[in-house]
Scaffold this active site. Structure first.
Site, PDB file in Angstrom:
ATOM      1  N   LYS A   1      31.433 -51.456   0.630  1.00 13.03           N
ATOM      2  CA  LYS A   1      32.275 -51.568  -0.584  1.00 13.03           C
ATOM      3  C   LYS A   1      32.645 -53.686  -0.510  1.00 13.03           C
ATOM      4  CE  LYS A   1      36.283 -51.215  -3.614  1.00 13.03           C
ATOM      5  NZ  LYS A   1      35.612 -51.359  -4.900  1.00 13.03           N
TER       6      LYS A   1
HETATM    7  N1  PPE Z   1      31.740 -48.630  -8.338  1.00 15.09           N
HETATM    8  C1  PPE Z   1      31.740 -49.637  -8.422  1.00 15.09           C
HETATM    9  C2  PPE Z   1      30.814 -51.101  -7.820  1.00 15.09           C
HETATM   10  C3  PPE Z   1      32.727 -50.167  -7.978  1.00 15.09           C
HETATM   11  O1  PPE Z   1      33.337 -51.534  -7.655  1.00 15.09           O
HETATM   12  C4  PPE Z   1      33.832 -49.077  -8.110  1.00 15.09           C
HETATM   13  C5  PPE Z   1      35.360 -49.556  -7.793  1.00 15.09           C
HETATM   14  C6  PPE Z   1      33.604 -47.848  -7.864  1.00 15.09           C
HETATM   15  C7  PPE Z   1      31.976 -47.498  -8.347  1.00 15.09           C
HETATM   16  C8  PPE Z   1      34.285 -46.765  -8.239  1.00 15.09           C
HETATM   17  O2  PPE Z   1      34.929 -45.949  -7.156  1.00 15.09           O
HETATM   18  P1  PPE Z   1      36.360 -45.594  -6.334  1.00 15.09           P
HETATM   19  O3  PPE Z   1      37.790 -46.562  -6.655  1.00 15.09           O
HETATM   20  O4  PPE Z   1      36.303 -45.425  -5.706  1.00 15.09           O
HETATM   21  O5  PPE Z   1      36.609 -44.078  -7.378  1.00 15.09           O
HETATM   22  N2  PPE Z   1      36.019 -50.187  -8.310  1.00 15.09           N
HETATM   23  C9  PPE Z   1      37.381 -50.843  -7.785  1.00 15.09           C
HETATM   24  C10 PPE Z   1      37.342 -52.530  -8.808  1.00 15.09           C
HETATM   25  C11 PPE Z   1      36.798 -53.905  -8.411  1.00 15.09           C
HETATM   26  C12 PPE Z   1      37.358 -54.564  -8.651  1.00 15.09           C
HETATM   27  O6  PPE Z   1      38.162 -55.735  -7.900  1.00 15.09           O
HETATM   28  O7  PPE Z   1      37.632 -55.027  -9.677  1.00 15.09           O
HETATM   29  C13 PPE Z   1      38.537 -49.900  -8.231  1.00 15.09           C
HETATM   30  O8  PPE Z   1      38.077 -48.906  -9.135  1.00 15.09           O
HETATM   31  O9  PPE Z   1      38.831 -50.418  -7.521  1.00 15.09           O
END
Ligand code: PPE
Length: 308
Positions: free
Chosen positions: A157
């Site tokens: 990330k």
């Molecule tokens: N794909 C991407 C590209 C991504 O950024 C996130 C999180 C996910 C999948 C889902 O990951 P998870 O949170 O572990 O389930 N994106 C973050 C937000 C980004 C932003 O600052 O706007 C988040 O959900 O916190």
């Protein structure tokens, strides 16, 4: 964003306005940073951080993929996360750990630059709006391709990766859509600008597998487990855009977005389905401590040691 009192920065809780960096910071010039997004929910038993340890382990993996020495263990960062929540007095908040190559040398190579590690916390409501959470959002297939596995490691990330997401979501917003869905160079569905993607077809769930240039989402993992426990079959396999158009239901998952129904992709109406809403309810009930079934995912602050 709503300002809060304190930010944890390189081991200290500093005032919000004092958490500053120099304009010569490496991460600002080259996007050489990593971050996390984590939610803490207010529950009857106090503030619970959802899968905090898993998020911090992904943070550590992201650092490794960028050759970055964090200098703090997962345990230290877990304590720092609880400290910043307590310092800001916000049981329900979004946590943003970020680490980046700092001020020292300029030039693309990061060798010799210090690493700054920061954790912010502030209140962040529904990512795609309350209305989107309830009635679904409209997404546009992006004309921008998702970064490939030999471009930037997608399991990291990393801040620089989000230029890809930023271009995609900006294009989608300008075209009147709420969110973008990016495809890989080969044409497979990857993820949204900040969410993973699921579809429901004939009562079964499908989501792109981890090698498809997606972020290994912790909400994705959570939803797979919840869905399986509820008796659904979940397939992790490559999807193409027409799978989205022909889906019975579709939704997005992410820490910020939680479980948000996708009611349309491009000009194809999908609507909001019952399985999506069932999983959304199970997810939110778990995160808010209203359901004990998956209570292992809630991490409460360790009680402060008693005064001597
Ligand atoms: N794909 C991407 C590209 C991504 O950024 C996130 C999180 C996910 C999948 C889902 O990951 P998870 O949170 O572990 O389930 N994106 C973050 C937000 C980004 C932003 O600052 O706007 C988040 O959900 O916190």
């Amino acid at each position: 964003m709503r300002e809060t009192e304190k930010i944890w920065m390189n081991g200290d809780l500093v005032d919000w306005n004092d958490a500053r960096v120099h304009v010569g910071t490496h991460g600002l010039h080259y996007g050489s940073g990593i971050f996390e997004g984590i939610r803490a929910y207010e529950t009857a038993k106090g503030s619970a951080v959802f899968r905090l340890t898993e998020h911090l382990k992904r943070f550590e993996n992201s650092a490794r993929l960028l050759g970055m020495e964090l200098g703090y263990s997962v345990d230290a960062l877990r304590q720092a996360s609880h400290d910043v929540i307590a310092a800001n007095g916000l049981p329900e908040c979004y946590l943003r750990p970020i680490a980046f190559f700092g001020y020292g040398e300029l030039g693309v190579s990061a060798v010799g630059n210090p690493v700054d590690v920061v954790i912010m916390s502030w209140p962040w409501g529904a990512y795609l709006g309350e209305e989107g959470l309830k009635n679904g959002i409209r997404a546009k297939i992006s004309s921008w391709q998702r970064i490939g596995p030999n471009v930037i490691p997608h399991a990291a990330k990393a801040t620089g990766v989000y230029l890809n997401s930023m271009l995609a979501v900006t294009e989608a917003n300008r075209a009147g859509y709420d969110e973008a869905i990016l495809l890989t160079a080969e044409g497979y569905v990857a993820d949204g600008s900040g969410e993973n993607v699921f579809i429901v077809k004939d009562g079964e769930l499908f989501t792109p597998d981890l090698s498809t240039s997606i972020l290994p989402g912790i909400t994705r993992d959570t939803v797979i487990q919840i869905a399986q426990d509820l008796g659904y079959t979940v397939h992790e396999k490559s999807l193409i855009r027409s799978d989205l158009y022909l889906a019975d239901e579709a939704f997005m998952t992410g820490t910020a977005a939680e479980v948000t129904p996708l009611r349309a992709v491009d000009d194809v109406e999908i609507g909001v389905g019952a399985i999506t809403l069932e999983i959304q309810e199970a997810y939110l009930d778990t995160a808010r401590g209203r359901s004990e079934r998956w209570a292992q995912w809630l991490e409460y602050a360790t009680p402060a040691p008693a005064e001597a």
